[in-house]
Design a protein around this motif. Structure first.
Motif, PDB file in Angstrom:
ATOM      1  N   ASN A 101       0.837  -1.202   0.000  1.00 40.97           N
ATOM      2  CA  ASN A 101       0.000   0.000   0.000  1.00 40.97           C
ATOM      3  C   ASN A 101       0.872   1.252   0.000  1.00 40.97           C
ATOM      4  O   ASN A 101       1.809   1.358   0.781  1.00 40.97           O
ATOM      5  CB  ASN A 101      -0.911  -0.041   1.238  1.00 40.97           C
ATOM      6  N   ARG A 102       0.546   2.189  -0.868  1.00 42.17           N
ATOM      7  CA  ARG A 102       1.372   3.368  -1.041  1.00 42.17           C
ATOM      8  C   ARG A 102       0.561   4.646  -1.079  1.00 42.17           C
ATOM      9  O   ARG A 102      -0.513   4.681  -1.699  1.00 42.17           O
ATOM     10  CB  ARG A 102       2.132   3.290  -2.389  1.00 42.17           C
ATOM     11  N   ALA A 103       1.110   5.697  -0.481  1.00 40.62           N
ATOM     12  CA  ALA A 103       0.504   7.018  -0.617  1.00 40.62           C
ATOM     13  C   ALA A 103       0.761   7.544  -2.022  1.00 40.62           C
ATOM     14  O   ALA A 103       1.746   7.164  -2.655  1.00 40.62           O
ATOM     15  CB  ALA A 103       1.110   7.966   0.414  1.00 40.62           C
ATOM     16  N   PRO A 104      -0.098   8.412  -2.503  1.00 39.19           N
ATOM     17  CA  PRO A 104       0.137   8.962  -3.843  1.00 39.19           C
ATOM     18  C   PRO A 104       1.395   9.819  -3.880  1.00 39.19           C
ATOM     19  O   PRO A 104       1.781  10.436  -2.901  1.00 39.19           O
ATOM     20  CB  PRO A 104      -1.114   9.794  -4.121  1.00 39.19           C
ATOM     21  N   LEU A 105       2.032   9.838  -5.047  1.00 39.16           N
ATOM     22  CA  LEU A 105       3.224  10.656  -5.263  1.00 39.16           C
ATOM     23  C   LEU A 105       2.847  12.056  -5.709  1.00 39.16           C
ATOM     24  O   LEU A 105       3.633  12.987  -5.602  1.00 39.16           O
ATOM     25  CB  LEU A 105       4.104   9.986  -6.323  1.00 39.16           C
ATOM     26  N   GLU A 106       1.650  12.187  -6.234  1.00 42.61           N
ATOM     27  CA  GLU A 106       1.137  13.479  -6.670  1.00 42.61           C
ATOM     28  C   GLU A 106      -0.198  13.705  -5.980  1.00 42.61           C
ATOM     29  O   GLU A 106      -1.002  12.787  -5.874  1.00 42.61           O
ATOM     30  CB  GLU A 106       0.886  13.488  -8.194  1.00 42.61           C
ATOM     31  N   LYS A 107      -0.388  14.918  -5.513  1.00 43.48           N
ATOM     32  CA  LYS A 107      -1.715  15.295  -5.029  1.00 43.48           C
ATOM     33  C   LYS A 107      -2.336  16.142  -6.123  1.00 43.48           C
ATOM     34  O   LYS A 107      -2.230  17.361  -6.140  1.00 43.48           O
ATOM     35  CB  LYS A 107      -1.622  16.111  -3.733  1.00 43.48           C
ATOM     36  N   LEU A 108      -2.920  15.461  -7.063  1.00 45.96           N
ATOM     37  CA  LEU A 108      -3.361  16.143  -8.269  1.00 45.96           C
ATOM     38  C   LEU A 108      -4.796  16.614  -8.131  1.00 45.96           C
ATOM     39  O   LEU A 108      -5.642  15.906  -7.585  1.00 45.96           O
ATOM     40  CB  LEU A 108      -3.263  15.191  -9.443  1.00 45.96           C
ATOM     41  N   THR A 109      -5.040  17.772  -8.650  1.00 44.18           N
ATOM     42  CA  THR A 109      -6.408  18.231  -8.791  1.00 44.18           C
ATOM     43  C   THR A 109      -6.759  18.112 -10.260  1.00 44.18           C
ATOM     44  O   THR A 109      -6.158  18.786 -11.097  1.00 44.18           O
ATOM     45  CB  THR A 109      -6.530  19.699  -8.350  1.00 44.18           C
ATOM     46  N   LEU A 110      -7.682  17.227 -10.558  1.00 46.19           N
ATOM     47  CA  LEU A 110      -8.088  17.064 -11.954  1.00 46.19           C
ATOM     48  C   LEU A 110      -9.069  18.175 -12.292  1.00 46.19           C
ATOM     49  O   LEU A 110      -9.808  18.653 -11.446  1.00 46.19           O
ATOM     50  CB  LEU A 110      -8.750  15.713 -12.160  1.00 46.19           C
ATOM     51  N   THR A 111      -9.091  18.559 -13.538  1.00 45.38           N
ATOM     52  CA  THR A 111     -10.026  19.623 -13.953  1.00 45.38           C
ATOM     53  C   THR A 111     -11.414  19.017 -14.142  1.00 45.38           C
ATOM     54  O   THR A 111     -11.557  17.847 -14.451  1.00 45.38           O
ATOM     55  CB  THR A 111      -9.578  20.240 -15.275  1.00 45.38           C
TER      56      THR A 111
END
Lengths: 243, 243, 243, 243
Positions: free
Chosen positions: A233-243
């Motif tokens: 289990n891994r945390a995301p590498l990017e905290k992305l905000t999708l449009t």
């Protein structure tokens, strides 16, 4: 990793003790015949055999091994499942493995391949000619276009293994068969080479070309020092905000 | 063989009975959701589940199966070793196998691959975009250059499987990972396709692109009617006199 | 062959002379930036550029080269066809080749691949994350599970090249694409590595991971000293009398 | 795409007009001998030859072709470069290609492979035995474990082509050589099969196994209806804000 790989040659070592014809060819065991030219080539080499405790494949023995070479035939079933699992884990973690001849039917190789590893065979003193079909591969270094073994056991297709990542040799046999006889695989972080020749009644491991291939394979299969495998289990590498 | 392959959809069928969130998505089980579009596409389809006798994978059931589709997750360990061995033998003898999503960790797939089949994962409602990297492959028939799943579980590299014979899809994930998500293997006379999507809490198996891929994979993996595998001791095909 | 391979870094060397933004990043040319860390790692390195006679790729220059590294972009068409043919012949005879970034569209790479080598692209200062998908490969030696480039040009699939013999890296891009970004090929006796990063406006070739990959690739692609290729009409090796 | 592929059989058609020994075997041309069993198997088949305008490979002829079968030998150099480029483009766009025997040295095949495509050869009325090494491959459908051709030209390794995506046949020759004789490649959206047998002085194309392989290959190589290839500058698919 530029250091010379530490090799462990594993041999079942039963034929030599039970069959005079084999002992005549390999008086100190097949493992000794495989180890000698590797030592002469500068590799640190140890040996281990089936009848040692844990078959000589203890955690500590494996921890000091970069490349394991495997010869077995008449006693595959006597190899302990726990030891097989241990060696498999070591291969997936990066240890190199060179499986010779009748080792195709070892628990270890079958487990790593996932197939039956079955084939056709015949003992009839036949000529084998191994053709190089990957001339740029490091396992073919120093060889000619082909080399011959005057008398060997025949192995014939279909060889029930996965298609190799790289096919280095194809054998021609006098009796009409062909065989994919030098096969490279990657499994986990480890590299595996299967090499066909080496029936116990023939002096195959004294052949200079065979010795060269085994040494080349040991160098090729040695750990490369790449990334350590990590899973789960891994945390995301990017905290992305999708449009 | 030009006849339409007979498909058996196998599902663990536990999540749906134990977790309301999964039952809400797949009220009749994931197997039903996978089977319906295949039936609509003209395939003869049966289903089987873990809690049936012999998990529904009896000799006779397998004998009537050309392609087996496998979904499992929370109860991999409950699949009987003898049944796993039976299915593996059938695959090596030519039956097609399509392994879905968390089936990567099934005994069957691990045994056929010879590796840990481990990976990275995360449940975070992320967007997955599957890119076609083998546009001429029959499993990509009818697709665009990519397709998207708005919310899926993330699976990330390194995926500890053998390098595939053919790589059809690579997934992009919102959180920064990639994954080889459509993988073709040949093992014995059988063909295996691993397809990543399909977490039990998402309506992935209702997605038209996912359904198309599974149908394409079933056609691709179907037995081809090639030579029957034969092994063992053989007489020479040529009685050659060497000069 | 255990000697350290002699490297020739070839650069088109036009952007640096025509575009201030590129000159600001690579004041001595991209070739100088690629060559410096290779020299520091102990390789004998020379450089050559498009505007030299025969592009610096004379017969004698190639005769002293074990591995050629290639960067080109805006002037692919100015590379002389005869020089391209000469370099191709050298690769087939065993010289290693490392093709960087926009070199995907060079005459040389297209000729060796046999495909269009086309792809999708975008210049938008995007983050690239290169994931290792072959952790046991020597080109991944010394790397972590992935490495990042904070700003790069995007290259997206479908990348119209043959499926590689070995796939080492897959890139994730911020804008939603993936790319097979580290590709190994064997052609004749030669070994070719394509490595994606390296747009001329970014300081990519000063990145320690990128430098490590290029050095690893040079070692991997170096000639292995295998059999000399030989072709043509041949007498039989066996004078067989069939029954 | 489930419709039966439309086949165009291309033949150089010079040997048959110039050499009585060849005309005796193939009085209507090799193309006629290849086309007849394909028509009998239900394929729509047309033929084209070198001496037709544009070698019979006009844009409109190719537009109506799903799979092109190629036989050439003594006049490879007379094939117009523009026509070669046109056919190559069609293959990359998805048209199947089956290259037979001496077609290994055609401009078209060499261009698609990127290598010399050279090999060893001998005309000595030797027995060839083709072993199936991929029993689950559709091109092996309906075959036994091997089949024999009583007299053929020998082709021997090293065959200077890229390692195939899938290796289907390996040939044994009476004189001591082996050859990878059934090779699958994907290039762009197209699929290519190289099949070794078929020297012009032997009745190889009347052999039932050879005919079956060619028909199987035509089905395998037919366009699959996957994504249309698209390249060039692209807007991002995600407007991501990185943290």
């Amino acid at each position: 990793m530029s250091t010379t790989p530490r090799i462990l040659v594993w041999n079942e070592y039963r034929h030599e003790k039970q069959h005079a014809a084999v002992a005549a060819v390999y008086p100190d065991g097949i493992h000794a015949a495989i180890a000698a030219p590797l030592r002469a080539a500068g590799f640190p080499v140890r040996t281990a055999t089936l009848d040692e405790p844990e078959h000589g494949l203890t955690e500590s023995a494996l921890a000091e091994t970069d490349v394991l070479i495997w010869w077995g035939h008449m006693a595959h079933d006597e190899v302990d499942d726990a030891v097989v699992a241990r060696v498999q884990q070591r291969v997936l973690a990066g240890m190199g493995l060179v499986v010779l001849h009748s080792g195709h039917f070892s628990k270890l190789f079958k487990r790593l391949m996932g197939t039956s590893c079955d084939l056709k065979w015949r003992e009839a003193d036949e000529r084998e000619r191994l053709w190089v079909v990957a001339p740029g591969h490091p396992i073919a270094a120093g060889l000619g276009e082909y080399f011959e073994l005057p008398r060997e056991e025949m192995y014939g297709e279909f060889f029930d293994v996965p298609a190799p990542d790289e096919l280095v040799f194809v054998s021609w046999f006098q009796g009409g068969e062909v065989f994919r006889s030098g096969l490279c695989y990657s499994r986990g972080a480890g590299r595996i080479f299967y090499f066909r020749p080496g029936h116990e009644t023939y002096p195959t491991y004294y052949d200079a070309n065979v010795q060269r291939v085994i040494a080349n394979a040991a160098r090729w299969a040695a750990p490369t020092g790449g990334p350590v495998l990590a899973f789960g289990n891994r945390a995301p590498l990017e905290k992305l905000t999708l449009t």
